[in-house]
Motif scaffolding. Structure first.
Motif, PDB file in Angstrom:
ATOM      1  N   ALA A 156      31.829 -45.708  38.641  1.00  0.00           N
ATOM      2  CA  ALA A 156      31.326 -44.442  38.109  1.00  0.00           C
ATOM      3  C   ALA A 156      30.332 -44.669  36.975  1.00  0.00           C
ATOM      4  N   VAL A 157      30.653 -45.581  36.065  1.00  0.00           N
ATOM      5  CA  VAL A 157      29.744 -45.863  34.955  1.00  0.00           C
ATOM      6  C   VAL A 157      28.447 -46.489  35.464  1.00  0.00           C
ATOM      7  N   LEU A 158      28.552 -47.412  36.401  1.00  0.00           N
ATOM      8  CA  LEU A 158      27.348 -48.034  36.948  1.00  0.00           C
ATOM      9  C   LEU A 158      26.461 -47.011  37.658  1.00  0.00           C
ATOM     10  N   ARG A 167      18.050 -52.727  27.184  1.00  0.00           N
ATOM     11  CA  ARG A 167      18.980 -53.339  26.231  1.00  0.00           C
ATOM     12  C   ARG A 167      20.231 -52.465  26.185  1.00  0.00           C
ATOM     13  N   VAL A 168      21.363 -53.029  26.590  1.00  0.00           N
ATOM     14  CA  VAL A 168      22.591 -52.245  26.729  1.00  0.00           C
ATOM     15  C   VAL A 168      23.686 -52.845  25.863  1.00  0.00           C
ATOM     16  N   LEU A 169      24.373 -51.978  25.128  1.00  0.00           N
ATOM     17  CA  LEU A 169      25.528 -52.386  24.324  1.00  0.00           C
ATOM     18  C   LEU A 169      26.793 -51.894  25.004  1.00  0.00           C
ATOM     19  N   ALA A 209      29.311 -57.758  32.690  1.00  0.00           N
ATOM     20  CA  ALA A 209      28.854 -58.667  33.747  1.00  0.00           C
ATOM     21  C   ALA A 209      28.110 -57.901  34.832  1.00  0.00           C
ATOM     22  N   ALA A 210      28.628 -56.744  35.225  1.00  0.00           N
ATOM     23  CA  ALA A 210      27.985 -55.956  36.269  1.00  0.00           C
ATOM     24  C   ALA A 210      26.625 -55.430  35.809  1.00  0.00           C
ATOM     25  N   LEU A 211      26.529 -55.013  34.553  1.00  0.00           N
ATOM     26  CA  LEU A 211      25.254 -54.546  34.023  1.00  0.00           C
ATOM     27  C   LEU A 211      24.246 -55.686  33.949  1.00  0.00           C
ATOM     28  N   ARG A 212      24.710 -56.863  33.548  1.00  0.00           N
ATOM     29  CA  ARG A 212      23.815 -58.020  33.482  1.00  0.00           C
ATOM     30  C   ARG A 212      23.317 -58.401  34.866  1.00  0.00           C
ATOM     31  N   GLU A 213      24.193 -58.316  35.866  1.00  0.00           N
ATOM     32  CA  GLU A 213      23.777 -58.604  37.241  1.00  0.00           C
ATOM     33  C   GLU A 213      22.694 -57.642  37.714  1.00  0.00           C
ATOM     34  N   ARG A 214      22.665 -56.462  37.141  1.00  0.00           N
ATOM     35  CA  ARG A 214      21.663 -55.456  37.507  1.00  0.00           C
ATOM     36  C   ARG A 214      20.406 -55.550  36.652  1.00  0.00           C
ATOM     37  N   GLY A 215      20.301 -56.598  35.841  1.00  0.00           N
ATOM     38  CA  GLY A 215      19.072 -56.869  35.121  1.00  0.00           C
ATOM     39  C   GLY A 215      19.023 -56.407  33.691  1.00  0.00           C
ATOM     40  N   ASP A 221      18.774 -49.484  24.198  1.00  0.00           N
ATOM     41  CA  ASP A 221      18.327 -48.356  25.017  1.00  0.00           C
ATOM     42  C   ASP A 221      19.513 -47.548  25.531  1.00  0.00           C
ATOM     43  N   ASP A 222      20.619 -48.230  25.769  1.00  0.00           N
ATOM     44  CA  ASP A 222      21.830 -47.575  26.265  1.00  0.00           C
ATOM     45  C   ASP A 222      23.049 -48.164  25.568  1.00  0.00           C
ATOM     46  N   VAL A 223      24.053 -47.328  25.370  1.00  0.00           N
ATOM     47  CA  VAL A 223      25.391 -47.779  24.970  1.00  0.00           C
ATOM     48  C   VAL A 223      26.368 -47.265  26.016  1.00  0.00           C
TER      49      VAL A 223
END
Length: 235
Positions: A32-34, A44-46, A57-63, A106-108
């Motif tokens: 849901a979050v993804l 840039r995501v926190l 890890a999932a966010l990093r995999e998405r770039g 850019d996102d938290v």
């Protein structure tokens, strides 16, 4: 631990192991979050309250360029094992000033962390501070109706502390939350300088139907009262 009452250091490994494949985390909150985050490539995501790091890890995999923090040193240790020694991971408490400059992200994402806090004023202020103008806070919290469902005698309109027993990977523990009504959530978001862009009550991931047939037999729509998800824009 500041204003986070539950001490995750004492059961971090059991909690992390359970949630790798759990319905509520792996097949509900994470997808849901993804989905709400969308295309994060180059952003840039926190990850606020990163736990053992599956969302990071999932966010990093998405770039995304991901940083994360958690009040539990043990959780941060587990996240570092997952993400590598060079990952920007820190031990920090959302109830205190965060170790990041203004406008750093850019996102938290704050998935299942705010409901541990009695007062949202300072935490939301810090999350707004570290966001660039126009940035997004993507939050997931206990659905406010959940408290009333479990405690029908309770006052929905009050901010109330409540606890629930769980078993994580065979280990019994108690999690303590703060219930607040929906209007108190949205009022807090507005006071902190956010505009509510999305309120979501999403279904679980489609593959969960086959993996958890007994648990989901009573939910033909694919949605259930678990968590409430928000996308908030920094004004």
């Amino acid at each position: 631990m500041g204003c986070v009452a539950t001490d995750y250091d004492t059961f971090a490994e059991a909690y992390a192991a359970e949630n790798e494949t759990s319905l509520q985390n792996a097949y509900y909150t994470l997808p849901a979050v993804l989905d709400l985050a969308g295309n994060v490539a180059g952003r840039r995501v926190l990850d606020a309250g990163c736990g053992s790091g599956p969302l990071a890890a999932a966010l990093r995999e998405r770039g995304a360029a991901v940083s994360g923090f958690d009040a539990s040193a043990k959780m941060v240790e587990l996240a570092r094992r997952r993400l590598g020694p060079d990952a920007d991971l820190r031990v920090a408490d959302l109830g205190e000033p965060l170790p990041y400059p203004d406008g750093a992200f850019d996102d938290v994402v704050a998935a299942l962390v705010l409901h541990y806090l009695e007062d949202w004023t300072a935490p939301l202020g810090e999350l707004r501070r570290v966001l660039t103008p126009g940035g997004r806070l993507i939050a997931a919290v206990n659905h406010p109706f959940l408290y009333k469902l479990i405690h029908p005698e309770g006052d929905y309109f009050a901010t109330v502390r409540w606890s629930e027993e769980y078993t994580f990977d065979g280990r019994e523990t108690v999690l303590t939350y703060w219930h607040r009504p929906l209007h108190a959530m949205t009022d807090a978001f507005t006071a902190a300088g956010f505009r509510t862009a999305v309120v979501s009550e999403p279904p679980f991931a489609p593959e969960a139907r086959d993996l958890f047939p007994d648990e989901l037999a009573g939910f033909p729509s694919g949605a259930f009262l678990g968590f409430l998800f928000f996308v908030l824009e920094a004004a």
